[in-house]
Design a protein around this motif. Structure first.
Motif, short mmCIF file in Angstrom:
data_model
loop_
_atom_site.label_atom_id
_atom_site.label_comp_id
_atom_site.label_asym_id
_atom_site.label_seq_id
_atom_site.Cartn_x
_atom_site.Cartn_y
_atom_site.Cartn_z
N MET A 111 5.88 -54.47 39.15
CA MET A 111 4.43 -54.26 39.29
C MET A 111 3.77 -53.50 37.50
SD MET A 111 4.83 -52.48 42.81
CE MET A 111 6.06 -50.91 42.85
N ALA A 112 4.77 -52.70 37.89
CA ALA A 112 3.85 -51.68 36.10
C ALA A 112 3.67 -52.82 35.17
CB ALA A 112 5.06 -50.79 35.93
N GLY B 290 1.97 -55.87 35.69
CA GLY B 290 1.55 -57.09 36.13
C GLY B 290 -0.58 -56.02 35.87
N LEU B 291 0.52 -54.38 36.12
CA LEU B 291 -1.49 -53.64 36.65
C LEU B 291 -1.75 -53.35 34.72
CD1 LEU B 291 0.01 -51.02 39.59
CD2 LEU B 291 -2.22 -53.07 39.64
N ARG B 292 -0.94 -53.54 34.29
CA ARG B 292 -0.56 -52.73 32.48
C ARG B 292 -0.42 -51.24 33.04
NH1 ARG B 292 -4.24 -57.66 32.07
NH2 ARG B 292 -3.24 -59.13 30.91
N LEU B 293 0.36 -50.91 33.61
CA LEU B 293 0.54 -49.49 33.61
C LEU B 293 1.13 -49.41 31.83
CD1 LEU B 293 1.94 -48.89 36.95
CD2 LEU B 293 -0.78 -48.78 35.95
N CYS C 226 4.12 -41.33 38.19
CA CYS C 226 3.98 -42.64 38.07
C CYS C 226 5.31 -43.75 38.53
CB CYS C 226 2.96 -43.39 37.01
SG CYS C 226 2.41 -44.98 37.49
N LEU D 265 6.43 -45.92 41.71
CA LEU D 265 6.46 -47.38 41.73
C LEU D 265 7.60 -47.36 42.38
CD1 LEU D 265 5.10 -47.54 37.95
CD2 LEU D 265 4.14 -48.54 39.80
#
Length: 160
Positions: free
Chosen positions: A51-52, A54-57, A131, A135
């Motif tokens: 997820m991280a 994919g979201l470019r966090l 964050c 997640l």
């Protein structure tokens, strides 16, 4: 990025926690359905990592993965009343997991402590501060539901 590419980037982040402390013991406890606690925690860590990415966090991926694998480091079978430390596992296990993790991994970061102690929000009253904590909290709910329904599906196929 492909799933294989994500896995190649994820697994090196697991090396300093898998095989250390008492992590191997989690393989002998059932989490949801037929999923071991160890398999569950690795799935949660991977889902949060994906997820991280994919979201470019911009996060601390090392702490995300370590905290994710240790988030259920309570080391007992919560289904067995003779092993469970109390009857309120869903609410109290983050504290048990944190104490075990601090004993076996004295170099835990504040982000890893946040992940472990607050991953059960909203069942526990204090939300994650990081964050990375959010997640893992979200990935844990997703993986838990998936494991629960996978278990129901297996039961239905056996009965059919």
């Amino acid at each position: 990025m492909s799933l294989d590419g994500l896995k190649k980037q994820f697994y090196p982040l697991t090396h300093d926690v898998l095989g250390k402390g008492r992590v191997h013991e989690m393989a002998s406890f059932t989490q949801h359905g037929t999923t071991s606690t160890l398999d569950h925690t690795v799935r949660v860590a991977f889902r949060a990592f994906a997820m991280a990415r994919g979201l470019r966090l911009h996060i601390d991926e090392h702490s995300l993965v370590r905290g994710g694998i240790l988030h259920d480091y309570y080391l007992y079978d919560w289904h067995d009343s003779n092993q469970a430390l109390d009857r309120w596992h869903g609410f109290t296990h983050p504290g048990h997991a944190l104490r075990n993790a601090e004993a076996d991994f004295p170099d835990l970061t504040s982000t890893e402590r946040d992940i472990i102690s607050r991953h059960m929000f909203p069942f526990t009253p204090i939300p994650p501060r990081t964050c990375e904590g959010w997640l893992i909290c979200l990935a844990d709910k997703i993986c838990s539901l998936q494991e629960f329904f996978d278990g129901l599906d297996r039961q239905q196929r056996k009965g059919a």
